[in-house]
Design an enzyme around this catalytic site. Sequence first.
Site, PDB file in Angstrom:
ATOM      1  N   GLU A  63       0.843  -0.946  -0.034  1.00  0.00           N
ATOM      2  CA  GLU A  63      -0.112  -0.355  -0.167  1.00  0.00           C
ATOM      3  C   GLU A  63       0.862   0.791  -0.051  1.00  0.00           C
ATOM      4  OE1 GLU A  63      -4.082  -0.330   1.380  1.00  0.00           O
ATOM      5  OE2 GLU A  63      -3.190   0.715   3.157  1.00  0.00           O
ATOM      6  N   HIS A  73       6.305 -26.802  -1.402  1.00  0.00           N
ATOM      7  CA  HIS A  73       5.530 -27.634  -1.865  1.00  0.00           C
ATOM      8  C   HIS A  73       5.068 -27.074  -2.897  1.00  0.00           C
ATOM      9  CE1 HIS A  73       8.197 -31.161  -0.308  1.00  0.00           C
ATOM     10  NE2 HIS A  73       8.316 -29.620   1.132  1.00  0.00           N
ATOM     11  N   LYS A 113     -14.198   0.760  -4.174  1.00  0.00           N
ATOM     12  CA  LYS A 113     -14.654   1.599  -3.557  1.00  0.00           C
ATOM     13  C   LYS A 113     -16.246   2.707  -4.003  1.00  0.00           C
ATOM     14  CE  LYS A 113     -12.311   1.992   1.101  1.00  0.00           C
ATOM     15  NZ  LYS A 113     -11.688   3.709   1.767  1.00  0.00           N
TER      16      LYS A 113
END
Length: 439
Positions: free
Chosen positions: A287, A308, A422
């Site tokens: 961020e 793995h 948003k």
Amino acid sequence: MEIKINFENTMVDKKEILKYKEQVEKIHKDLHNRKDLDDDFVGWLELPTNYDKKEFKKIESAAKRINKDSDILLVIGIGGSYLGARAVIEALSSSFYTMQTLKQRKHTLVLFAGNNLSPNYINELIDVIGDKDFSINVISKSGTTTEPAIAFRIFREILENKYGIDEARSRIYVTTDKSRGALKKLSEEEGYETFVIPDNIGGRFSVFTAVGLLPIATAGIDIKKLIGGAKLAQDNYNDSKLKYNECYQYAVLRNILYKQGKQIEVFANYEPKMHYMTEWLKQLFGESEGKELKGIFPVGIDLTTDLHSLGQYMQQGLRNIFETVIRIEEPNSNIVINTDDDDLDGLNYLAGKDLDYVNKKAMEGTIEAHVSGDVPNILVKMEKLNEENLGGLIYFFELATAMSGNLLGVNPFNQPGVEEYKKNMFRLLGKPGYNKNKK
Ligand code: PA5
């Protein structure tokens, strides 16, 4: 508190790093000169020294009260408003703390909500709470974030139905801005106990404010030691001279590797308790730096588990990655591998060795393999997993982020891109002010 960094496997010459010394000194000075301005968001820089002692006491007594009256503390928040607390709690608790009894854990169980929009998660959490006593700590700096706001509405109603309005009020703890936002307004109207997120500290840099400290203290973790460790790191990494400052060297190294085309940083741990620490790191760097079409993309792997799954890619996929391993020198407990008379599993060659020894050898072997596969490796070593060291590690990475973002030429303290989803979500949901038919 001691964090040691090993840059040997980065294939970068120390001289290359030191070429940044003037630039680093300038950024260091600039960060420190800006510290009194609210809009510059560098309040975290000296927080381990000048944190609000009165608020700290308030946090300690709220944690005590919650421990007396609640089996569960529900921490409602998202992003920087929950990841730091979760990272510290998971790192310093039993790997199975959610399954322990209160007697085993000795402290209120801290659970998290408001960090997703899944109805399954909420319903299953309601079932887990059942008839247990609980309190809520809702955390939002803006006070308007949708995910925690919805979770708070749901659990506040459950709390009020269970205890009645008055007792429910005494079980709600709000951490938010000192004067702004819907949550602040609601708290004033309802009379909830509030804790302040200082104006000059952004979400992902707020672990040492009430945002992190109230949940962490409730989980029985010594927040004085945590902040004490951060204070030691603040002192250790306060030198503007790149030559003496390993935190800034790490930031410079990231920049050099990025310019060499290493655009992905893989944070690796060999301790499952550190999973959420990696999640916190991903948010902190992602961020802070991913903007203006720039930035290192942070990824997290848990080892040896992910050898793995992602191990193959790490070894032979695109060569645009470097790896930062957090190595814990001494485990909190250990276990010895015994001899087996039949040795049908062929493991007797390890008899008498402890599991941490095997884990360390796996780490060394993996680093060697990755380095030979052109994945530069940075090793961040901490002595032991405890409050002090974790406090130091958090501060180290916060400071590295600030330096690294500035070297990249972006503002590490904002997150303008987060608004995009948003706007679309609000439009699709028909929120007043957002036109449903207009893209
Ligand atoms: O680091 C940040 O600033 C963000 O991740 C915020 O913490 C997150 O978006 C939550 O915001 P708020 O605390 O305003 O609800």
